[in-house]
Structure formats: structure tokens, C-alpha cells
Design a protein around this motif. Structure first.
Motif, PDB file in Angstrom:
ATOM      1  N   CYS A   1       0.838  -1.209   0.000  1.00 57.36           N
ATOM      2  CA  CYS A   1       0.000   0.000   0.000  1.00 57.36           C
ATOM      3  C   CYS A   1       0.871   1.256   0.000  1.00 57.36           C
ATOM      4  O   CYS A   1       0.567   2.239  -0.675  1.00 57.36           O
ATOM      5  CB  CYS A   1      -0.902   0.034   1.240  1.00 57.36           C
ATOM      6  N   TYR A   2       1.928   1.208   0.777  1.00 55.07           N
ATOM      7  CA  TYR A   2       2.783   2.389   0.894  1.00 55.07           C
ATOM      8  C   TYR A   2       3.524   2.633  -0.415  1.00 55.07           C
ATOM      9  O   TYR A   2       3.589   3.754  -0.914  1.00 55.07           O
ATOM     10  CB  TYR A   2       3.769   2.182   2.044  1.00 55.07           C
ATOM     11  N   LYS A   3       4.045   1.576  -0.964  1.00 55.98           N
ATOM     12  CA  LYS A   3       4.868   1.698  -2.158  1.00 55.98           C
ATOM     13  C   LYS A   3       4.047   2.051  -3.402  1.00 55.98           C
ATOM     14  O   LYS A   3       4.440   2.900  -4.191  1.00 55.98           O
ATOM     15  CB  LYS A   3       5.613   0.365  -2.382  1.00 55.98           C
ATOM     16  N   HIS A   4       2.916   1.386  -3.554  1.00 54.14           N
ATOM     17  CA  HIS A   4       2.182   1.549  -4.809  1.00 54.14           C
ATOM     18  C   HIS A   4       1.049   2.558  -4.730  1.00 54.14           C
ATOM     19  O   HIS A   4       0.659   3.123  -5.751  1.00 54.14           O
ATOM     20  CB  HIS A   4       1.632   0.200  -5.268  1.00 54.14           C
ATOM     21  N   TYR A   5       0.490   2.765  -3.564  1.00 53.94           N
ATOM     22  CA  TYR A   5      -0.697   3.627  -3.483  1.00 53.94           C
ATOM     23  C   TYR A   5      -0.524   4.803  -2.530  1.00 53.94           C
ATOM     24  O   TYR A   5      -1.487   5.503  -2.251  1.00 53.94           O
ATOM     25  CB  TYR A   5      -1.925   2.785  -3.101  1.00 53.94           C
ATOM     26  N   ASP A   6       0.686   5.005  -2.062  1.00 52.31           N
ATOM     27  CA  ASP A   6       0.963   6.117  -1.138  1.00 52.31           C
ATOM     28  C   ASP A   6      -0.041   6.127   0.019  1.00 52.31           C
ATOM     29  O   ASP A   6      -0.525   7.162   0.434  1.00 52.31           O
ATOM     30  CB  ASP A   6       0.922   7.448  -1.899  1.00 52.31           C
ATOM     31  N   LEU A   7      -0.311   4.933   0.500  1.00 51.00           N
ATOM     32  CA  LEU A   7      -1.255   4.744   1.608  1.00 51.00           C
ATOM     33  C   LEU A   7      -0.490   4.177   2.797  1.00 51.00           C
ATOM     34  O   LEU A   7       0.159   3.137   2.677  1.00 51.00           O
ATOM     35  CB  LEU A   7      -2.361   3.772   1.170  1.00 51.00           C
ATOM     36  N   SER A   8      -0.565   4.863   3.918  1.00 44.39           N
ATOM     37  CA  SER A   8       0.104   4.384   5.128  1.00 44.39           C
ATOM     38  C   SER A   8      -0.875   3.650   6.030  1.00 44.39           C
ATOM     39  O   SER A   8      -1.749   4.277   6.638  1.00 44.39           O
ATOM     40  CB  SER A   8       0.726   5.563   5.897  1.00 44.39           C
ATOM     41  N   LEU A   9      -0.729   2.352   6.092  1.00 44.94           N
ATOM     42  CA  LEU A   9      -1.438   1.542   7.089  1.00 44.94           C
ATOM     43  C   LEU A   9      -0.385   1.088   8.096  1.00 44.94           C
ATOM     44  O   LEU A   9       0.779   1.469   7.982  1.00 44.94           O
ATOM     45  CB  LEU A   9      -2.105   0.338   6.415  1.00 44.94           C
ATOM     46  N   SER A  10      -0.782   0.277   9.069  1.00 47.68           N
ATOM     47  CA  SER A  10       0.192  -0.137  10.091  1.00 47.68           C
ATOM     48  C   SER A  10       0.394  -1.644  10.074  1.00 47.68           C
ATOM     49  O   SER A  10      -0.555  -2.412   9.897  1.00 47.68           O
ATOM     50  CB  SER A  10      -0.279   0.287  11.483  1.00 47.68           C
ATOM     51  N   VAL A  11       1.622  -2.000  10.310  1.00 47.74           N
ATOM     52  CA  VAL A  11       1.951  -3.426  10.363  1.00 47.74           C
ATOM     53  C   VAL A  11       1.437  -4.034  11.661  1.00 47.74           C
ATOM     54  O   VAL A  11       1.090  -3.339  12.606  1.00 47.74           O
ATOM     55  CB  VAL A  11       3.477  -3.645  10.267  1.00 47.74           C
ATOM     56  N   SER A  12       1.398  -5.344  11.667  1.00 50.59           N
ATOM     57  CA  SER A  12       1.105  -6.080  12.898  1.00 50.59           C
ATOM     58  C   SER A  12       2.432  -6.362  13.596  1.00 50.59           C
ATOM     59  O   SER A  12       3.453  -6.549  12.950  1.00 50.59           O
ATOM     60  CB  SER A  12       0.367  -7.374  12.570  1.00 50.59           C
ATOM     61  N   LEU A  13       2.378  -6.383  14.908  1.00 49.34           N
ATOM     62  CA  LEU A  13       3.593  -6.456  15.719  1.00 49.34           C
ATOM     63  C   LEU A  13       3.561  -7.666  16.632  1.00 49.34           C
ATOM     64  O   LEU A  13       2.497  -8.238  16.893  1.00 49.34           O
ATOM     65  CB  LEU A  13       3.699  -5.211  16.614  1.00 49.34           C
ATOM     66  N   GLY A  14       4.728  -8.012  17.132  1.00 48.04           N
ATOM     67  CA  GLY A  14       4.837  -9.001  18.210  1.00 48.04           C
ATOM     68  C   GLY A  14       4.249 -10.343  17.832  1.00 48.04           C
ATOM     69  O   GLY A  14       4.560 -10.894  16.768  1.00 48.04           O
ATOM     70  N   LYS A  15       3.398 -10.861  18.687  1.00 41.44           N
ATOM     71  CA  LYS A  15       2.865 -12.210  18.510  1.00 41.44           C
ATOM     72  C   LYS A  15       2.079 -12.402  17.226  1.00 41.44           C
ATOM     73  O   LYS A  15       1.885 -13.527  16.772  1.00 41.44           O
ATOM     74  CB  LYS A  15       1.907 -12.523  19.671  1.00 41.44           C
ATOM     75  N   ILE A  16       1.510 -11.303  16.713  1.00 47.59           N
ATOM     76  CA  ILE A  16       0.697 -11.450  15.507  1.00 47.59           C
ATOM     77  C   ILE A  16       1.402 -10.862  14.284  1.00 47.59           C
ATOM     78  O   ILE A  16       0.768 -10.629  13.250  1.00 47.59           O
ATOM     79  CB  ILE A  16      -0.699 -10.810  15.684  1.00 47.59           C
ATOM     80  N   ALA A  17       2.691 -10.629  14.416  1.00 47.07           N
ATOM     81  CA  ALA A  17       3.437 -10.019  13.309  1.00 47.07           C
ATOM     82  C   ALA A  17       3.215 -10.805  12.025  1.00 47.07           C
ATOM     83  O   ALA A  17       3.433 -12.027  11.978  1.00 47.07           O
ATOM     84  CB  ALA A  17       4.915  -9.943  13.651  1.00 47.07           C
ATOM     85  N   GLY A  18       2.755 -10.104  11.001  1.00 45.70           N
ATOM     86  CA  GLY A  18       2.551 -10.741   9.706  1.00 45.70           C
ATOM     87  C   GLY A  18       1.168 -11.340   9.519  1.00 45.70           C
ATOM     88  O   GLY A  18       0.717 -11.555   8.410  1.00 45.70           O
TER      89      GLY A  18
END
Lengths: 387, 387, 387, 387
Positions: D320-337
Motif C-alpha cells: 500500500c505504501y509503495k504503490h498507493y501512497d497509503l500508510s497503514l500499520s503493520v502487525s507487531l509481536g505475537k501477531i506479526a505478519g
């Protein structure tokens, strides 16, 4: 270069933060259904600045020069006789414009340093038994010389002679800074711009027209479109504009009008008078004189200060800019080099008006003039300080 | 009130337009994949401002006070002996903070107007045969008194005694304005903030730490989390922060660092020196003196000016604010009322530095002091003008 | 109301932050000695946007409408025969303006949805054996209908007939967004404004004039002053303006031109084409059609979308504004109510161009049209997505 | 890259123009005599946002993480027993911080997707016959998982057991966006930051403390200085701060509080609920599920969306960030990915909340997930549209 440029030219003036914030908006649709809720109160409040109840105010995305053209092309016709005088660069330029539009100009040349020639105007108008003169022109504050003219006295002449000529006034560097009374003085066209007393950047021609002036439009045969009052009225009456307006500056103008009305016009005038007096005290202390010949002629928005023989006023300006990051204004036309100008209008207070005095003092000394450092500043400080 | 406030306190300073523009951005994702492309060059360039190659710089969303705490809590442990002196409000406050964190402070009281007591420091450190003193503290520019201390001389003492104590320096009102050399002077913790030489608003604690200082963290037993160097290093090394950073101010800091490096640090120092000299010329012309006792102690960023017996310096400050929209700073603590302070740091040029002098002159005269209007200004003008 | 208005009218467009920052400056002296260092490269770079090497570009503090007037009054004379066509509100308004200035207009009425009538133009010009027609007019992108006309084809007709008429083009909503080649197409007057492809607010008329156009000024007898090319040339050649320019917008224009040249004009065109295609995919998916009659006529900056019989396109616009804080544009004149318009020009990317589609979809559904939610968006997404 | 980045992370959020304008001010003297006229009403109005009458609100130039530290170090002592649970990255980090400060943490591990474990809390508190537990911690909205916890229920447990433990709540991503009632729920420390519901950039830790919490400070033995309530109270009571505050953000906070109170807190909550529901409709239509396990646990400010087995949620974010200039947030820690996160809080309206859905849809399709373009958007449109 570190620090901020000190801008003391007679327009554009410093734009106050409130207005800069009004600019920092997202663009808007100038055809939105609620746009009139913004424009119509603005049109009304603008009339308060001009002190007109019966006239109306037009806002063109242009400049004061555009305002001149709007007044001429809507209210006069080719071949019309008009009475004009020039006593500085800007009154002279207005004469040139009138000639371009084919007006028949009775042109009174006046010493730069004097104002509108009341006696000559009276003589000429009295001699105009056929009342052929269609327009009488006055530049209220001649920006090139710092000279104020007596608009009320011109009205008095017209009234006493019962002369129907339209009264055209250039108030570009006086409106919203110096006492101006459109209705009371019977001004038919009052031309102003955004970048002086309105404290905006340049980009608007703001023109107040009396009912008599509006009626004149019906007879005028000069071509006009961009500056057409008729088109403007038709759209403004619904809260819109005949073509895309400068909505950014309209937002700034709203803030400007609010600021002026909050301070109170009389207080705005008094403040400009007081700050101008301080500048004049400094000039006196320097042993210099103004281009304006006597006190009644002093403009409260700009001072043109004569330099001693053998010196170049425009060199003072260049020196201030180069060495002290101070912007003053050069002298133009007939007095080119004989003076330099300080603009002291808009969003100013005491310490701000002292700033150009410090810089000018240093520059004059640097250039070899017989100026005592601190002398002008001290005189101005004494005038301004709380006693 | 018309016009702009004239702000001449020793921080926050005037924020230049370039930095204000850097603030006028949309928010950004501080976890974006390309965020390190922004942060990592910034971390590197910050080191140039501190003049450190081997150390590193931390940027906390805090203040200079937070920076003090960061230095203490990461590098020292409860009960550690530290050598401190106080010669003004801010050096005194740092002592208080150290005591709160349970440090064992050897506290040297110095006259306000003097700087770090080199002789006493030398004696104490020499007497510390067991090398128990863990930290030696210096406030480089004491903001309350306008006194500069000799950091290099403290380093020399330590070196000559081969004393391993860490050297802590408060450079809040000196960094990026006055000569500061972290590596050359062997400073282990240099604490600064955003609102002084960096020309930003307050909101960042910016701290430079030497390799020796970073190693000290391993031994330190004080609790820390928000200010933890370890956490900061772990994240900064990847270009991120351990918690949400103040991205707005980071953008401003980028611009600030660019401006400082473009002007050149030596030029920045020279400009501050020159403008400070002008202020000092005015003080001399007024017949007044600085709180700082002699020339070697003059800070180039702030001057504390003694008022004559019988007058209240803080009344000068209140008067300037009320009547002239001029913000100067009051005197605090031991010298409260005996002086007023002018901040002359950051994005300033000649005309700007003369502004507070005009206002102070008027205020002092208004309040009945024996001050000749224009006298201080003239002296400063003479010093500053192009000859 | 929370959140930001979504502005998708065909000008003013969204002003990008870089340009907003360029506005956030202190005012400047437009007569400063170094002002030409700013203006002269700007004049040069503007020519690149028009794709002219031999012509010149004038920047008036006005609007596109002012630009129309500038072109007419400088290059034509009362009574001159001109060939014009109208196929939308703006081409129609230009005809009205020409009539006001006393031009003798050969007026071709064209269906709204078609573009410039090449065949009729060819016939009329061929029939003009005496080469009396002085000017031929084309509106490149008719903002009211979203129709693009073939300027190059008009040039070809003129060339094949060896007809000397001047070619006037309204490129207000095409320049800096759609392929435009002033020199190659032999355009003598290209009129544009600040608030479309230049991404500034409204307030500038920007006009490109060929050498042939500039020579025409010598023969033109229409009155002009504010819009005089001659005055502008005399001042611009020295880096200044004949009256106070809108320095704020000039700073913005500098940034705008930089942005356009950095992206590359061909990339700017391609981006507009791609985003416009996405809008058109949505229209197709909705089962609706454009006012523009066939693909060759599609403007890449604005789409006028026909609503089904029995519905009011302008109600869609009002509904979007009221309920979704979305500004679209109403249909005007002959097609009033039959369509609504989406502006898709300026500083836009993929997600931004999808926004008005979402809102229009919701509004159409709300108003009872047979529209499947998500259908248009999905078609546009499919077109735009990275495959 | 043309156009604006679309920012939909759970803070920093989009800063509305009103607040950006509040930032665009000249710096001010935070020791000015009239500064309290600004700060004291702000302190009062902040209490309304927390819904506390008896407590007080502290504003630290720090962050939410700093707020955590302030609460701990002022209200607890080394060795104190505290009851905590972690069900996401941020609740886990708070546990780590408490351990660093030497607290004795009873640590309940909970599935990520669940909220505060009411039953376990009740059991543990009931078992604590000696009332040794000094603090009970709840993360109201766990930003990492989009899970809301029931603070009122924890209070009920404490009340029913007549347990005197202090109630600590992390409301960083809930305050000023979701229903929060400090007094009614008996919250003793409510930690928030500037960059979420307050719509400012990151840079302030804003902490509400009950009277009981303030009294606890007297007993607390943890070191504190920068975050000292006592110092803050002593200064705030006079309208000042113990060290230089972030006056820029305070001005922004004033505007933020005005905006929240003008809209009305209940309306703010309802708007967030409505926009969050729209996001959840889209998730359902995509055939996906939230990390939050059931409806009662849905946070209204952030949604963590599980991606199907075999896909990487963080790749969605990068795409999203690279192709659509949209900033969402990653998942972290135990649910990373395993998920990606959409922030939907702050100054948002309908079209704005649909924007990340469009982009996420395109990205998921691009990456090969079985997602129908337009499906999620359509469901959200249907939910949001005016019927």
C-alpha cells in the motif's frame, strides 16, 4: 543570511499572522451552495471600511492599477473631459491611463511635494459653465511623495458650484489607514488594493462605487468585460462572481476586515498618525525634510525623505537592503535619487516603526552623510514612549 | 493590539520561516519503510553540530530538563559522588535534580556572575585520590546570568590529574550558537534543547554522549525507561525510535541543521559574538553593567543587565511587555529584580538585535532611570554598521 | 463538521503542500535589486510549460478570464473578423467577450459534447479568399463539457490554406495537465490560469504569446492598460512588472513550475490520462455516459457525466456536498441538470481520484438511481491497480 | 510522486487545518505575565475531555510512553505489587516498563484478540486478602490488536471487593475518540498522548490523575524529576510550568479541545463508532476477520485485520505504501505478519474512512488474495450512505 528581512515599503506591507493563517486553508468551491454565506457579509463589511452605506464595493482579482481601469472604463466614455492633476508618479500614471482610454484630460501639473491644486480645480470647474467635465480626479495619498490631498475640499468645490462631475479618488495607500469617508465626501469611485491598509499581499483591486457612479455605468461606452461592474453586480447579488475569484485572498480579506473593525477604524487611523509622527520626529532630528511641503500635506502611511545635496536617496535604499536586510523604497520620476521612502502602514506597532529608522540612520552615516547615530531614533522614542 | 510581539528571551527564540515551513507538513508514519532514509542522515548531521565524531546524539521528545535527566539516569548510579557548582538558576536546578536521584553531590556555591570555579574543581579533584568522583558538571552558558564557563579548562584539569570522572555539560543555551567542541573538550554528556540555537520551539531534549558515556550506561543502576539510551540505541540503529517520536519537530530539526551547516558553524558563532558585542556596547553606553563579572565570562546568547540600585529589573520586563509588546526575561533566584535579561540568539541579524535595545531604553527611561534615549542604540549601531 | 472537504471540481484544485509552503513567506519588495534574479528564470521556465521557445509568457494578477481579455485587446481591433465556435459554457463566454469588444464574430454553434468543428472551420477559412479573418479561436478543453478539441488540426487547416489568421487557444483547463505544444501547433495566444494544472489558487492569468502575436499588438487599436503586453514587456525585460505583481502567487508559481518540471511534462500528461481513464471506467461500469460524444473528445482533466432521464445531475452535486463533504461541479447552460462534473486534475494520485467516485456512487444511489454501490469504484480500482 | 499520502495509522493522525493554523504562530514567552490566562482555562477544559471534575490533568512535553512513566513513578514505589495483563504489544510494553522500575508485577498473559481478563483479575484481587496489590492496570484500547477492554468492569470488581488498589488506564488510543469516563469509572491514572484523539502530532504526554492518585504521590519513593507531579502542580497552579513547555503544542491542544467540545464528546464518540462500523462491514464483506475476537471487544479507533493463511499482512502494508501512497500499520509481536492495521481515528469523515479500504482492497488483490474489488468498499458505502 540569518534573520528576517525588515520590510518598510509602502505596500506590500507585513501580512499579520492572522491573515497568513486565513490563507493556510484548503481550496474551496467558489460555486458551493453556501459560498454566499461567506461573501455577502464580507461585501457588507467592506462598505464599513469605505464608510459608505449607499455605495457598493467590488473586489477584482487584480491590483490597484486594475481598480483605476475599472473605475474609468465603467463610468466614462471615450472623449469625456476629465480634470486631473499629477504631483507624483502614481497620479501621473493615472493620467496616462486615462489618455490611453481616449479621455480628454485637462491635466494640471503640480510640484511634487504639493497635493491636489484646489485653487486651480475651483477655477477650472467654475469656468466649465457647460458642465462638460465628467470626472474630477484626486490621489488621496500620493505614494511616491508621501503627500496627502484634501478630498473633502474638492467635494466642497463641486458642491458649491453644483457641478455634477463624478469624483474619482485613488485611496490605494490611504484606505484602512487614514481617515477616509466615502459617503460624507461624496466620492463616486474610490480605488484601493489589498496590499496596503488591508495588510494582504498584492492581488486584489478593491473599488467602492457610489450610486451615482453605478448609474454612470449605463451611459459609459468604453469596452469592458473583466472589469465590468454590471457583470460583477449580477453575480455578487447572488453571492457569487462572474468568473473564478481569488478565494484565498477573499478569506484573507475577511480576516483583514475583522481585524480592522475589531481595532476600530478611528483607532487604526490614530495609530497610523502616531507612528507617522514618530517617523517625522526622526526626520526632523536628522536635520532632513520631507518631500511633502508642509504639515497638512503629510501622509500617515508613507514618508518620502529628502537627502542632502550631493547624496543619492536611492543609494540609501540599496545600502539598507544589501547591508541591513532592510527594504525601503526608492524615489521615482521627478524626484528620483533626491529622496528615499519609508512605508509605515499596516500591521505595525512602536518597536516595528522604529526599525527602519535605525537602519536608515546607519546607512546614511555609512554613506557619509552628516547624521548622528541614534539621533532620529531618540526623537522617535521620545515621541512614542509612555510618559 | 496591532503588530507583532518582539521576542528576545533566551529561548524559545524566533522560529525562522524555513523551519516553520518544515512544520507545515502532513503527518507521517514513523514506522514507514523509508523513515530511516530521513532519520539516519539526521543523526549523522547532528553530530556535526556537537562536533563529535565518536559520540552519538539522542533526540528525546522532551526538553533540556529532560536531557539533564537522561544524562544522569543513564550514566550514574544512586550514591555516586558528583562534583557540581551553581552560579545561576539553571545550574542550581541541575544540582537539585541530581540530589533527587540520590546522587552524592559535592556542591560548590559560586557568586552569580562568576562561572565554573576552576580552582576549586582542581583542588577537589586533586584531593580525590581514590577517584571516587564519578561525574563533574559544568553549565556552559548559565542562562540566568549570561555567564559562560570554560569547559575546556575543566577537561584540562581532569586530564592533568588523569581523573576518570565523566564530564557533564549543560549546553542548552550555547550549542549551535557559541563555540562548542564535544570531542576536543572530552565532553561525555552534552545536554541541549530545541528552542535555543536550534531555532525550534521547545519540545526536544537533544543529548550528545561520548563512547565513554555510553559505556557508563552498563554500570548505571538508576531506573530509566523513557530516557533509556539503550532502548534509543536499539531503535535508532535501525532508523526508528522506541516510541512515537515528535516527527514534526524532527522535520524542523532537519531544516535547522541544514541552516546551521549552510551558514557554517564558525559563522554562526561569529554572528552571535558580533550581535552580542553590540548589545554589550549599548549596556556600556547606558552606564550599566552585566551580571557577568568580566569579559571572559560573557555569554554570546544572553545578557543579564544590572539595573541601578532602587530600580526593579523585572519591572523593566513587565513594562516592555505591556507597553511595547517586547518580551524580555526577568531575573530569577538570587538576582531576582536586580537585572533583566535579553536573549540574543538564534535567527537574528543586525536590525533585529537592535530592537530590544530600543524598547529597553524606552522602558528604563519611562521608569525613571537616568538613561539617555538613543544612547545605547547609537553605540550598538556604531559597532554594527558597515564602515 | 469533522474531516476535510474532498475537492474535485475542475479548478481550483488541491494546492499541494510544497506550494502552500511557498506561500507561507514574508512579503517582499517587488522593486528589490535582486527581484529579477527571481523573475527572469521563472519567465524562462514558464515557456517550457507552454512548450514555446520563440514566444513569451505574461503573468497577470487576474484570472483566465482576464487572460482572454488580454489576448483579445492586445492582438485585435474593433471590427476585426474572428472565427469562433461554442460547444460549452466557457467557449460561449469567450464569444460574448469578443462581441463586447466590438469584434465581428463568425459564430459556429456546435452540439455540447462535440469539440471544435474542424470541417466548418475549414470551409469558412477556405471561403475567406480575402483573408479577412484575423483570428481563429479554439477552446482546447471545454471545462463545462469535458471535451477536448484538436488544436493541431486547426493549425493544419490554416497552414494548408496558407491563412494568416492568428490562432487563439483557451488552454485554461488543459495546460500543464494535457499535451499542449504552443510552438509546434503554431498557437499565437494560449490563455491559462493559476488554479488548474498549475495547482495554485485562482488569481493569475497566465498567457503565452507567439512572436506573430506580439507583432500583432502594434496594429491593434483596442484600448488596454492593465492588460497591456507592451507595458508588461517593457517591465518584464528588466525583471520587474509595470504595477505591483502578486508576489505571493509568483512564489507559488515558481514552486509549481519546479514540481511540473521535476515530474516531467510527459509524465504529468500520462498521469492525468491514466487517472482520467479510471474515472471513465467507473462511468462505464455505472452504465452512464459522458457528455463528450466519443473517446477522441475526452478531456483528461474533467469529466461531465450524464445522469439518466428523470434525474438531476446538479442534485447529485448538492447531495454530495451536503452529506459527504464532497465538492463536485454542477452542469451549466445548455446541459444544466443533465450531468454532473468531476474535476480530476492537478496534484492527484490513485487513491485521491477514487474518492469522488465513492461519493458520487453513494449520492446517486441515495437519490434513487439504479447504481450498484462499489461498481464504479471496482472498475476504476481494476484499471489502476498494479498487476 | 504526485498527490498526498493517505495516512491511516492509529496515530499520528491527520492534523486538521485549524490545529495546523494554531501551530503557525510566532513563539511566545512562557513566562509572560498573561500566560496563565491561556493555560488555566486549558487545564480546566482538558478535564472535560477526561470527564473528571475532581482530578487534574498534566501535560508533559513527552509522549504516551512518558505518560506511563509519569503515572508509575509518581504513584508507586519500588517493590509494589501491581496486577497487569498483556494482550498486545502496548500492554506488554507497559509491563516491561513497570518491571524496570522495580515493581512486582503479577502478570497475566492473555490471548492477543482478547481484552483485560476480568475473571482472572477478580480471582486475584479476591485472593489478595491483605490488599497488598497497589495498582491494577488496564489498556483501554490495545492499539496493536484493536481490542477494547472494559474499564468500568474492572472498577466494579475493585468496588465489590472494596479493594483500595489504584486503577491505571492506558487510554492513549481511546481518549477523545471512545467513551471514557474518568470519574465515573474511578480511574486514578489515565494516560494519553497528543497524536491520537487530540489530533496533534506526537509530542505530548497528557495524563489525568484522580485525587486519590495525587495523594499516592506522597508515599511514592521512586525517583522522578522531569515527570514529577509535585513540581508540575506547584507551577501549574500559578499558570506556568516547572521547565519550558511545548508552547506550540499547547496552542494546538487549545484548538483541539475547542474542536472536541464544539462537536460534543458524545458526537465524537458516535462518529468514531459509525466510521469504525463501516470499516468492519468492509472486513466482513472481504470474508476476513478482525484480530479482536468478538464484537464487544472492537475498538472504534483501530482495526487489526487478519489476512488468510499463506499471506503476510505486513506485505499488504508495504505494498500500500509503495504503490498507493497509503500508510497503514503493520502487525507487531505475537501477531506479526498475521494482520494489518487501519487507524480510523481523529479528524475523519465518511469519504476519508473509505480511502484506506479502497487501497487495502487493491493491495490484497495485487498480492493474490481472493478479494473482490469494490466488495468491501460497497459494504462500507452501504453502511454509511444516507438512506
Amino acid at each position: 543570511m540569518a534573520g528576517r528581512n525588515s520590510l518598510y515599503i509602502p505596500g506590500p506591507t507585513n501580512v499579520p499572522q492572522r491573515i497568513r493563517n486565513a490563507f493556510a486553508i484548503e481550496q474551496q468551491d467558489m460555486r458551493a451552495v453556501d459560498f454566499p454565506e461567506f461573501t455577502q457579509p464580507l461585501f457588507e463589511d467592506l462598505k464599513k471600511i469605505f464608510k459608505t452605506e449607499e455605495g457598493r464595493v467590488f473586489v477584482f482579482p487584480a491590483s490597484g492599477t486594475g481598480g483605476w481601469e475599472a473605475a474609468i472604463t465603467n463610468m466614462l466614455s471615450e472623449g469625456d473631459q476629465v480634470l486631473m492633476s499629477h504631483y507624483g508618479q502614481f497620479s501621473w500614471l493615472w493620467v496616462q491611463m486615462c489618455k490611453r482610454f481616449g479621455l480628454n484630460v485637462i491635466e494640471e501639473e503640480v510640484d511634487w511635494g504639493d497635493g491636489v491644486p484646489l485653487k486651480r480645480y475651483a477655477e477650472i470647474l467654475e469656468a466649465d459653465k457647460g458642465k462638460k467635465i465628467q470626472g474630477v480626479f484626486v490621489t488621496h495619498s500620493e505614494t511616491a511623495t508621501g503627500v496627502k490631498s484634501d478630498v473633502a475640499a474638492v467635494r466642497k468645490i463641486l458642491d458649491e458650484l453644483d457641478h455634477p462631475a463624478l469624483l474619482f479618488v485613488d485611496a490605494v495607500s490611504s484606505l484602512a489607514s487614514m481617515d477616509f469617508r466615502m459617503d460624507e465626501w461624496g466620492v463616486d469611485a474610490c480605488v484601493s488594493g489589498s496590499q496596503k491598509g488591508f495588510m494582504l499581499p498584492a492581488g486584489l483591486g478593491i473599488v467602492g462605487i457610489s450610486q451615482k457612479g453605478l448609474e454612470a455605468e449605463r451611459r459609459s461606452t468604453l469596452h469592458r468585460s473583466f472589469f465590468s461592474f454590471e457583470d460583477m453586480i449580477a453575480s455578487n447579488d447572488t453571492g457569487y462572481f462572474p468568473y473564478t475569484p481569488n478565494t484565498l485572498y477573499l478569506k484573507g480579506l475577511r480576516e483583514s476586515v475583522d481585524m480592522l473593525l475589531e481595532e476600530g477604524l478611528e483607532n487604526v487611523y490614530a495609530r497610523h498618525r502616531r507612528l507617522a509622527n514618530a517617523v517625522r520626529e526622526a526626520v526632523k532630528a536628522w536635520g532632513l525634510s520631507l518631500v511633502a511641503k508642509h504639515e497638512d500635506l503629510y501622509s500617515d502611511t508613507v514618508s518620502a525623505i529628502r537627502v542632502p545635496e550631493g547624496f543619492d536617496g536611492n543609494e540609501v535604499v540599496r545600502h539598507c537592503y544589501k547591508h541591513y536586510d532592510l527594504s525601503l523604497s526608492v524615489s521615482l520620476g521627478k524626484i528620483a535619487g533626491k529622496a528615499f521612502r519609508i512605508g509605515h502602514l499596516g500591521d505595525l506597532n512602536e518597536l516595528m516603526v522604529l526599525t527602519p529608522l535605525i537602519g536608515a540612520e546607519m546607512a546614511m552615516k555609512d554613506l557619509g552623510m552628516d547624521i548622528e547615530l541614534g539621533s532620529g531614533v531618540a526623537a522617535a522614542q521620545e515621541y512614542l514612549r509612555q510618559k
